[in-house]
Enzyme design. Structure first.
Site, PDB file in Angstrom:
ATOM      1  N   HIS B 278       0.674  -1.384  -0.266  1.00 30.45           N
ATOM      2  CA  HIS B 278       0.147   0.472   0.152  1.00 30.45           C
ATOM      3  C   HIS B 278       0.571   1.123  -0.211  1.00 30.45           C
ATOM      4  O   HIS B 278       1.762   1.721   0.401  1.00 30.45           O
ATOM      5  CB  HIS B 278      -1.326  -0.355   1.235  1.00 30.45           C
ATOM      6  CG  HIS B 278      -0.177  -0.255   3.032  1.00 30.45           C
ATOM      7  ND1 HIS B 278      -0.378   1.051   3.360  1.00 30.45           N
ATOM      8  CD2 HIS B 278      -0.377  -1.260   3.229  1.00 30.45           C
ATOM      9  CE1 HIS B 278      -0.019   1.078   4.539  1.00 30.45           C
ATOM     10  NE2 HIS B 278       0.128  -0.087   4.596  1.00 30.45           N
ATOM     11  N   ASP B 290       6.452   0.224   5.927  1.00 34.76           N
ATOM     12  CA  ASP B 290       4.371   0.757   6.445  1.00 34.76           C
ATOM     13  C   ASP B 290       4.693   1.520   5.412  1.00 34.76           C
ATOM     14  O   ASP B 290       4.093   2.795   6.060  1.00 34.76           O
ATOM     15  CB  ASP B 290       4.587   0.957   7.590  1.00 34.76           C
ATOM     16  CG  ASP B 290       3.133   0.735   7.070  1.00 34.76           C
ATOM     17  OD1 ASP B 290       2.428  -0.178   6.670  1.00 34.76           O
ATOM     18  OD2 ASP B 290       2.783   1.181   8.376  1.00 34.76           O
ATOM     19  N   GLU B 324      -4.807   1.886   2.438  1.00 35.98           N
ATOM     20  CA  GLU B 324      -4.932   0.921   3.381  1.00 35.98           C
ATOM     21  C   GLU B 324      -4.954   1.189   4.746  1.00 35.98           C
ATOM     22  O   GLU B 324      -5.511   0.339   5.705  1.00 35.98           O
ATOM     23  CB  GLU B 324      -3.632  -0.026   3.868  1.00 35.98           C
ATOM     24  CG  GLU B 324      -3.165  -1.553   4.063  1.00 35.98           C
ATOM     25  CD  GLU B 324      -2.812  -1.454   5.552  1.00 35.98           C
ATOM     26  OE1 GLU B 324      -2.851  -2.670   6.377  1.00 35.98           O
ATOM     27  OE2 GLU B 324      -2.651  -0.413   6.177  1.00 35.98           O
ATOM     28  N   GLU B 325      -4.442   2.842   4.947  1.00 39.52           N
ATOM     29  CA  GLU B 325      -3.727   3.117   6.580  1.00 39.52           C
ATOM     30  C   GLU B 325      -5.794   2.709   7.233  1.00 39.52           C
ATOM     31  O   GLU B 325      -5.741   2.619   9.017  1.00 39.52           O
ATOM     32  CB  GLU B 325      -3.023   4.218   6.813  1.00 39.52           C
ATOM     33  CG  GLU B 325      -1.994   3.740   6.869  1.00 39.52           C
ATOM     34  CD  GLU B 325      -1.135   2.035   7.672  1.00 39.52           C
ATOM     35  OE1 GLU B 325      -2.068   1.871   8.387  1.00 39.52           O
ATOM     36  OE2 GLU B 325      -0.055   1.903   7.599  1.00 39.52           O
ATOM     37  N   ASP B 352       3.424  -6.807   3.360  1.00 40.49           N
ATOM     38  CA  ASP B 352       2.921  -5.207   3.875  1.00 40.49           C
ATOM     39  C   ASP B 352       3.405  -5.548   5.869  1.00 40.49           C
ATOM     40  O   ASP B 352       2.512  -5.325   6.641  1.00 40.49           O
ATOM     41  CB  ASP B 352       1.428  -4.743   4.437  1.00 40.49           C
ATOM     42  CG  ASP B 352       1.099  -3.590   5.300  1.00 40.49           C
ATOM     43  OD1 ASP B 352       1.833  -2.903   4.786  1.00 40.49           O
ATOM     44  OD2 ASP B 352      -0.243  -3.752   5.279  1.00 40.49           O
ATOM     45  N   HIS B 422       3.819   3.257  12.420  1.00 38.50           N
ATOM     46  CA  HIS B 422       3.597   4.534  12.688  1.00 38.50           C
ATOM     47  C   HIS B 422       4.096   5.248  13.246  1.00 38.50           C
ATOM     48  O   HIS B 422       3.118   6.332  14.675  1.00 38.50           O
ATOM     49  CB  HIS B 422       2.042   3.968  13.666  1.00 38.50           C
ATOM     50  CG  HIS B 422       1.487   3.267  12.252  1.00 38.50           C
ATOM     51  ND1 HIS B 422      -0.486   2.363  12.891  1.00 38.50           N
ATOM     52  CD2 HIS B 422       0.780   2.446  11.038  1.00 38.50           C
ATOM     53  CE1 HIS B 422      -0.929   1.966  11.991  1.00 38.50           C
ATOM     54  NE2 HIS B 422       0.285   2.070  11.133  1.00 38.50           N
TER      55      HIS B 422
END
Lengths: 462, 462
Positions: B278, B290, B324-325, B352, B422
């Site tokens: 993603h 990520d 995606e997030e 991912d 994140h």
């Protein structure tokens, strides 16, 4: 008869399953202890940040000896002791200088003297450069092309090797023997491409040795970026010169120590299983992966066993070997002490490939011993230990092979190791806590199985 | 008859061995290409350093769409195109503020608003704190104990789980649903311990959702060090208060895109194999692991095939999924487009879980499909891909399951992932070049085998 055999088979299978369950629970507890209450990471922080570089013979090395002894005493191991060894004492002196003189252009490049090298004359060495990709290529060139020049060894580590230690093995002859070969043909210095697949500005030091009967010429590693630049400029201007100046020196051998801590075996105290790493590091580095990790993991193996109340049948020893980097005196000395004291070493496990995520163990032993270890595969696979088979044990434990000890090299994932190896960036920050802890638990699991089941005697030829 | 059968068997065995040899050579070439000439690492540098954060709806996300399209065009893929999707558009606004007010003592702690959260009132929220370890514990406390307070969810990820994604799965309900549960009992805010086993000062943002019928209260992640400090102070002084202020906002949905590049199949162009990741990331982060890694690896799979002159029988597609997030609109939209256009997707591989060293693939498919993949184990094991079995495919490819597509989740080693996940430290520097490249080659190898041998039709129940 048939019925008895069947009953026997069922019983055996049941017992076998029961033993596997017990082992599986015991091993799970070891991983839990390492991951939830592990001390290896905070110990490593102290060793790297409070003590730092610890080349054999240095004040740092002595501090590391004193501190690891103290840690093992505080952990309450049954016996903690030192083994005296005399170690080479090489010092780097003031930081090296190097540049490429290309016409009027002067381009500074990062170098580091190789351990064991002599200094340059006080004003440095400056000469034309002859680039080669191998010792064989140099020999073909011969004296005519080499005399009076600086030999530049520039064969990179092969990036396509999955195991980076293989790539290292395929390039490191340039570092170890480059100066000797160059001197044989009249060179005045040898510059070696750093042993890494990374492209950066960190020169990677490392051991070298001089052969007999040739002049001792100074030799240094150049960063990979520096090597690429030098190579590229040489193509444009083969007449360019290279200057370097280094101030290293070999002092008289110094007194140092292996540090040993042990938990006494409850049933066979005279059979010893070693878990170890080497306490010395290169002077440029905090020696976090090489090999503070292996040392802290080894102490952690014993701590885990104590914390879980596991009483080994055999004696389990954590050994901090001194002087792996430039002499192996600790490893040789340890085997000598063992022989003198009639100590029987069943097995030795070394962790000296970095504190990375576990992949398996390499084994040096008899086919019968290897076969026994294969029986444990299903117990180890859940922890990512899939690669269990032939492979190197480790430099420090190597000398124990003489007495038939089975040797085990802990194999973490090798991808990142040579980014850091023998450089200033082999720091605490480059070690991941969980990866380090998983390595310690993996060694504890193997030590547990070796202790519980032993190994067939090493009667067969290795 | 017997002779013929024997001859047939010998022939089959010979053919099988020959095919395995051919495959083994083809796969080896893919790894060599990735390790010696790979582009994924330099692409990732551009994506993270030149484009940077790319939350859905942001200018960064649009730049990433334009740039990846351009990269795939420059690589000369047969077709490169965009698929329009509408995406949620949440913005953080000015940086959050938070402190613990303990008597006269004011202790600043690092927080980050969770994606989807509302803002606090402009002057912030300040209230007493009630600490819980689970949603269930909160429900037991009920309105009496919770009303007017800030709920502090402090159940850590379980460090003893070998697979950190399992540990994440065991804790993330606090982040996803914590605010809703807290609001139900009258809380004025919800603070959640960051989803990581690391102990540091980085708050880890991530998605949350509000349930229906409860007030929308503001919610944020607090760093693990901050959480430990708050918990420890609460034990001394349950009357302390917590202040936080955040300025986030949900704007109207924005137009965005999946980016798709493909190599057309030579024999069955209508059967598609997807490799994807993603393209969006959280706003705090460069999104290196990520999931810049997964995107760059996916483009690299097609580049490797082209570089080696491999002409796939089926169409191989690299898909950069958007969103995606915080919405999965790209994944859902992709499956919708496939359905509308009657595209048949044989298999999809998603990366991912970070650009770490490869361990295997998780498979979602029929038993027959899984069994086919097990036949390839010996071809993949030499590359460290030992863990091939049931497991999640990946969020973005999940919606393809409706059409019977076999889903594969690339499984790299998971130990380091949640150190970065994140946060602001999920940077290019956290990715190792070789590990990233090995992941791309692993995906290429699986795509090659899927292309060459296909998969049994998904007639059985999954």
């Amino acid at each position: 008869m048939k019925k008895t055999a069947l009953f026997g088979l069922v019983l055996l299978t049941t017992l076998h399953t029961h033993a596997q369950d017990t082992d599986s629970v015991a091993i799970r507890k070891m991983y839990n202890e390492a991951l939830a209450n592990g001390k290896s990471y905070e110990w490593l922080r102290y060793l790297t940040k409070q003590i730092g570089p610890r080349l054999s013979g240095s004040a740092g090395a002595q501090k590391a000896v004193d501190w690891t002894k103290q840690v093992m005493e505080q952990e309450g191991f049954d016996r903690v002791f030192l083994q005296e060894v005399m170690v080479p004492h090489w010092v780097r002196g003031a930081k090296e200088e190097a540049y490429i003189q290309n016409g009027k252009q002067k381009i500074t490049v990062p170098i580091a003297a190789l351990g064991g090298s002599v200094a340059t004359p006080p004003k440095g060495v400056q000469a034309q450069v002859i680039e080669v990709k191998s010792l064989a290529e140099l020999e073909q060139l011969g004296t005519d092309k080499v005399k009076g020049k600086i030999v530049f060894y520039n064969r990179p580590m092969d990036p396509t090797k999955l195991n980076t230690f293989e790539a290292y093995g395929g390039a490191v002859d340039q570092r170890a023997n480059g100066a000797t070969f160059a001197a044989k043909y009249g060179a005045v210095g040898a510059i070696v491409r750093s042993m890494t697949t990374a492209h950066d500005d960190n020169p990677h030091t490392g051991g070298m040795r001089y052969g007999t009967g040739v002049p001792l010429i100074p030799t240094a590693a150049i960063s990979t970026n520096g090597a690429d630049q030098l190579s590229s400029l040489l193509k444009q201007n083969p007449q360019l010169t290279f200057f370097f100046k280094q101030n290293c020196e070999t002092l008289p051998d110094a007194k140092s120590y292996n540090v040993v801590g042990e938990i006494k075996g409850s049933e066979r105290p005279d059979e010893i299983i070693v878990v170890g790493g080497h306490l010395d590091s290169w002077d440029l580095s905090e020696g976090a992966h090489d090999d503070g990790s292996g040392c802290m993991q080894s102490i952690e193996v014993l701590r885990i066993m104590k914390a879980l109340g596991y009483k080994p049948k055999r004696t389990i020893r954590a050994v901090m070997f001194m002087n792996e980097e430039n002499g192996l005196r600790g490893g040789i000395g340890y085997a000598d002490y063992a022989k003198k004291n009639n100590e029987k070493h069943l097995a030795a496990i070394e962790s000296d490939n970095g504190g990375f995520t576990p992949r398996g163990f390499g084994i040096v032993g008899t086919p019968q011993q290897k076969s026994r270890v294969q029986d444990w595969k299903s117990l180890l696979a859940p922890y990512g230990l899939h690669e269990i088979g032939p492979g190197g044990g480790g430099a420090d434990i190597g000398p124990l092979a003489q007495q038939g000890t089975a040797l085990f090299g802990f194999k973490p994932d090798s991808q990142r190791y040579f980014d850091y190896h023998h450089t200033g960036i082999d720091k605490f920050e480059a070690v991941n806590k969980r990866e380090l802890e998983l390595g310690a638990a993996s060694m504890a699991a193997l030590a547990y199985l070796l202790d519980k089941y032993g190994l067939p005697e090493a009667t067969a030829v290795k």
